[in-house]
Design an enzyme around this catalytic site. Structure first.
Site, PDB file in Angstrom:
ATOM      1  N   CYS A  13      30.110  60.943 -15.648  1.00  0.00           N
ATOM      2  CA  CYS A  13      29.841  60.179 -14.419  1.00  0.00           C
ATOM      3  C   CYS A  13      28.504  59.466 -14.543  1.00  0.00           C
ATOM      4  O   CYS A  13      27.794  59.607 -15.543  1.00  0.00           O
ATOM      5  CB  CYS A  13      29.837  61.089 -13.187  1.00  0.00           C
ATOM      6  SG  CYS A  13      28.481  62.270 -13.208  1.00  0.00           S
ATOM      7  N   CYS A  16      25.403  61.490 -15.350  1.00  0.00           N
ATOM      8  CA  CYS A  16      25.229  61.820 -16.777  1.00  0.00           C
ATOM      9  C   CYS A  16      24.459  60.695 -17.473  1.00  0.00           C
ATOM     10  O   CYS A  16      23.546  60.945 -18.261  1.00  0.00           O
ATOM     11  CB  CYS A  16      26.582  61.989 -17.475  1.00  0.00           C
ATOM     12  SG  CYS A  16      27.629  63.255 -16.766  1.00  0.00           S
ATOM     13  N   ASP A 508      19.196  17.778 -19.411  1.00  0.00           N
ATOM     14  CA  ASP A 508      18.650  16.860 -20.409  1.00  0.00           C
ATOM     15  C   ASP A 508      19.632  15.685 -20.501  1.00  0.00           C
ATOM     16  O   ASP A 508      20.829  15.873 -20.276  1.00  0.00           O
ATOM     17  CB  ASP A 508      18.553  17.588 -21.762  1.00  0.00           C
ATOM     18  CG  ASP A 508      18.116  16.667 -22.870  1.00  0.00           C
ATOM     19  OD1 ASP A 508      17.126  15.942 -22.676  1.00  0.00           O
ATOM     20  OD2 ASP A 508      18.771  16.651 -23.930  1.00  0.00           O
ATOM     21  N   ASP A 707      20.415  20.969 -25.193  1.00  0.00           N
ATOM     22  CA  ASP A 707      21.128  21.266 -26.435  1.00  0.00           C
ATOM     23  C   ASP A 707      20.561  22.458 -27.188  1.00  0.00           C
ATOM     24  O   ASP A 707      21.051  22.810 -28.255  1.00  0.00           O
ATOM     25  CB  ASP A 707      21.187  20.028 -27.339  1.00  0.00           C
ATOM     26  CG  ASP A 707      19.798  19.541 -27.737  1.00  0.00           C
ATOM     27  OD1 ASP A 707      18.836  20.316 -27.595  1.00  0.00           O
ATOM     28  OD2 ASP A 707      19.680  18.398 -28.198  1.00  0.00           O
ATOM     29  N   ASP A 711      14.971  21.297 -26.543  1.00  0.00           N
ATOM     30  CA  ASP A 711      14.801  21.708 -25.145  1.00  0.00           C
ATOM     31  C   ASP A 711      14.427  23.190 -25.026  1.00  0.00           C
ATOM     32  O   ASP A 711      14.366  23.723 -23.918  1.00  0.00           O
ATOM     33  CB  ASP A 711      16.098  21.467 -24.358  1.00  0.00           C
ATOM     34  CG  ASP A 711      16.500  20.012 -24.366  1.00  0.00           C
ATOM     35  OD1 ASP A 711      15.630  19.162 -24.142  1.00  0.00           O
ATOM     36  OD2 ASP A 711      17.686  19.727 -24.611  1.00  0.00           O
TER      37      ASP A 711
END
Length: 821
Positions: A13, A16, A508, A707, A711
């Site tokens: 669970c 844990c 861009d 791209d 950038d």
């Protein structure tokens, strides 16, 4: 700082997962640790100079779980020639078995095959073959090779085991429930045989129930072993709640048998074996359904792994040799026939074809490929045969990087998950306190021990934090997997959550909004020659040019199948244009400056030139002799999807800006064409990040779309960096999201996916919290105190199991996600 992924076994669970996380987080040198209960994985960033993997594993073991490094084990069956007896087979076994990284080797003399399990990180297949040769035998061409998916096998085994345990427990708990409830509910008409009547044979009746419950308790033994160990370690979990509740019912029932045995027959009504048995049965059913659902959340990874072909046809010494894909090396020349899959990433060296890349990029239209073009592994060759040179193999291929990226994303946590983590960490101990206080309060109020016991059991059983622990990771797993299916790769839970908050997107221009390469858009003539002749002469003049505008004119002529004319003299005039001689005529092709210098009259096309410039196009003048012949306009054309994507973003209430190094006039022309709100023109690459920062300074969540190369600083500065890639380099470190196609419609798709996933997480968390908020008071008898119903522990168990299954089912609804068209 080193980052590793480990598989954590033994978690049942969310509590844990939190316990394992705490244990490792305390170690000196650990910077960050994240344990995902749904994927059963631990991601840990640590200082390797201070801490070793063994110490991390030891800390997990101390917390009561087992951590293993994720090792991709492979299995290969190699035919071996030259063996003449069993001793030969033994010699091959010994030779291969000595290699580091070989887990097991079995050589069968009858079939003449060596079946070897090995870790490709430690030993290469070529080394295994060399060991066989050194032993004096000949390894032949591999007939087949299967990747051993240990994780898949383990999950399938777990599902089968849970189903078997459920079936066994159901076989015994159904008659147990019948025997226990029959006498208590006469109107059901459940008749018991005379020899089992509790009023006539109370001890026999009690002992039959005991015999029936023991196999059920054995089937659910894991709840007790794990649950009580967790209590001993002071980190109780879901199993602890179940173990305490069912043990209380079982032990009290044993006490009732003792009382019946000494003649106190009133205790025949105080047998609660069926409560323990049915609770375990229902929880085993819930665990089985949960395991099946969890398996389905990671189907995206399985689909991606299934895309890779198993073999490749390599050209060696002018011969076609089929080899396993694992043996392909960088530089190999590979032949791909029509209908076959591309084995690895590479570059076409011979032939022409169309390739279906939809399974990786989501792009439905096949892409033309010719010499020099790149191909992606796992895409499908549609028509022609091609030969290509392998450039990326193994874990470096686009497919392998996508799989790793999606796996990392599925193992990450969204910030919204922190709330569930905090609650889960304190939840189980709190439930213990509530259960004890509720039982004690009812006992002190005058209710019987049995009544108080049922309250204690009901509270323990109903209050399971599983639903809370599964709410976020399962939705993230399905969401990121669905994104990968459509070519939208989201790098983690944080990116997935932040994306839906974006209010401004900066695009861009070059290569993002536009195609990234100039094309001929307009041809205007003065009438002294025809349009096609003008383009033919201009293209012939520019044929040897490397200038982007010249290349655009050549491409324009090639598209119209115009034949190139033979050049006489050629002179490049830097910053102005070119001067050439064709068929004895002097041709000038260039900008306004060139025409003015050569005294060419431009008045006739002045208006056309101004109009084209206002549209963001670059007019190039052509003169034949001393007379103006016309204008060829060239521009970086807008992508088909740009205007549509920006319109969709506006509909979503998002402001759209464009950033470019172009002059303001050209930028505004493009912006007007696609519907951009704000234009940031004449911005140098190094200043793009500052422009993004300014927008963030206005209090906006900003995404940057570029791209991923020039950038990069702006992508890193933005709240969400979205890189547009071709699918051959998806691991752009600067971006949070990678769009494998150059289609801007994937930007609104990414935002839509984020919104859908976060909405799903919120639904899951709401129902998980609501269930516990309503369930615990009901189980504690709060409603009963005011004349309402009392919750039977059996129904508490059913509700607890269904809560986890409902959360998983809701997460799986995301599999129906459809992107914007």
């Amino acid at each position: 700082m080193k980052t590793e992924n480990l598989k954590v076994f033994g978690m049942t669970c969310a509590a844990c997962a939190k316990a394992a996380e705490r244990a490792v987080g305390k170690l000196d040198g650990v910077e960050k640790v994240n344990v995902n209960f749904a994927t059963e994985k631990m991601n840990v960033a640590f200082d390797a100079s201070k801490l070793s993997m063994e110490e991390i594993k030891a800390a997990v073991a101390k917390a009561g779980y087992e951590a293993k490094e994720e090792i991709e084990t492979k299995e290969v069956a190699i035919p071996v020639a030259g063996m003449t007896c069993a001793a030969c087979a033994k010699a091959v076994e010994r030779a291969v078995g000595k290699l580091g990284g070989v887990e097991s080797v079995a050589v069968n003399f009858a079939t003449e095959k060596a079946v070897i399990k090995y870790n490709p990180k430690d030993v290469r297949l070529s080394e295994i073959k060399q060991a066989i040769i050194k032993a004096g035998y000949t390894p032949l061409e591999i007939e087949n090779k299967n990747r051993v998916d240990e994780d898949k096998e383990r999950k399938e085994k777990e599902i089968k085991t849970l189903w078997l345990k459920f079936v066994v427990s159901a076989i015994f708990s159904i008659p147990l429930l019948y025997i226990a409830m029959g006498p208590m509910v006469p109107w059901l008409g459940w008749k018991l045989p005379a020899w089992l009547e509790p009023m006539n044979f109370p001890l026999l009746y009690a002992l039959v129930e005991l015999v029936l419950v023991i196999p059920v308790m054995i089937a659910g033994n894991k709840f007790f072993t794990v649950g009580f160990k967790a209590i001993a370690r002071r980190s109780p979990n879901m199993d602890s709640l179940i173990a305490m509740g069912t043990s209380a019912a079982f032990l009290y029932s044993l006490y009732s048998i003792y009382r019946i045995n000494i003649g106190d027959f009133m205790y025949v009504d105080d047998l609660y074996f069926e409560t323990a048995g049915v609770i375990i049965t229902l929880i085993l059913l819930g665990k089985y359904l949960e395991a099946v659902s969890k398996g389905r959340t990671s189907e995206a990874i399985k689909k991606l792994m299934g895309l890779a072909p198993k073999t490749a046809i390599v050209i060696q010494d002018d011969k076609e040799i089929e080899i396993p894909i694992e043996e392909v090396e960088v530089g190999d020349i590979i032949l791909v026939k029509p209908g076959a899959k591309i084995p690895v990433d590479g570059e076409v060296v011979e032939g022409h074809t169309t390739i279906d890349e939809s399974m990786l990029t989501g792009e439905s239209i096949p892409v033309d490929k010719k010499v020099g073009d790149k191909v992606i592994g796992a895409s499908i060759n549609k028509h022609g045969s091609i030969k290509f040179k392998a450039t990326k193999v193994g874990s470096d291929t686009a497919l392998a990087q996508i799989i790793k990226l999606v796996e990392d994303a599925q193992g990450s946590k969204a910030p919204i998950a922190q709330m569930a983590d905090i609650v889960s960490a304190y939840f189980v101990p709190t439930v213990f306190v509530i259960a004890t206080l509720s039982a004690l309060a009812w006992y002190l109020s005058g209710e019987s021990t049995v009544f108080s016991l049922t309250i204690f059991i009901a509270v323990l059983v109903i209050a399971c934090p599983c639903a809370l622990g599964l709410a976020t990771p399962t939705a993230i797993m399905v969401g990121t997997g669905k994104g990968a299916e459509y070519g939208v790769l989201i790098k983690g839970g944080e990116a997935l959550e932040t994306t839906h908050k974006i209010r401004t997107i900066v695009f861009d221009k070059t290569g993002t909004i536009t195609e990234g390469r100039p094309e001929v858009t307009d041809i205007v003539t003065t009438g002294i020659i025809e349009r096609d002749k003008l383009l033919q002469i201009a293209a012939s003049a520019e044929k040897g040019s490397e200038h982007p505008l010249g290349e655009a004119i050549v491409r324009g002529a090639e598209k119209e199948n115009l034949e190139m004319l033979k050049l006489g003299k050629f002179l490049a005039i830097p910053g102005h244009g070119i001067q050439v001689e064709i068929d004895g005529q002097l041709i000038l092709l260039g900008n306004r400056k060139l025409m003015v210098e050569r005294n060419i009259e431009l008045t006739q096309l002045e208006n056309d030139s101004d109009r084209l410039a206002s549209e963001g196009k670059t007019p190039m003048y052509m003169a034949i002799g001393n007379q103006l012949a016309g204008i060829i306009a060239v521009a970086d054309v807008v992508k088909e999807s740009s205007a549509k994507a920006i319109k969709r973003l506006h509909e979503m209430g998002i402001e759209v800006a464009m950033i470019t190094g172009d002059n303001k006039r050209t930028a505004e022309a493009i912006a007007k064409q696609v519907g951009i709100d704000r234009v940031l023109a004449e911005v140098l690459p190094q200043d793009k990040a500052n422009e993004v920062k300014k927008l963030q300074g206005e209090g906006k969540k900003v995404a940057m779309v570029g791209d991923g190369i020039n950038d990069a600083p702006a992508l890193a500065q933005a709240d969400i960096g979205i890189a547009i890639g071709s699918g051959t380099d998806v691991a752009m470190e600067s971006a949070d999201i990678v769009l494998m196609r150059s289609d801007l419609m994937d930007v609104p798709t990414a935002i839509q996916l984020s919104k859908s996933t976060i909405r799903n997480i919120k639904q899951n968390l709401f129902w998980a919290f609501a269930y516990n908020v309503a369930g615990i008071p009901l189980a504690a008898g709060l409603f009963y105190a005011f004349g309402g119903p009392k919750l039977n522990p059996i129904f508490a168990a059913a509700a607890m199991s269904l809560s986890s299954v409902s959360v998983l089912t809701n997460a799986l609804r995301l599999k129906g996600f459809k992107p914007y068209k």
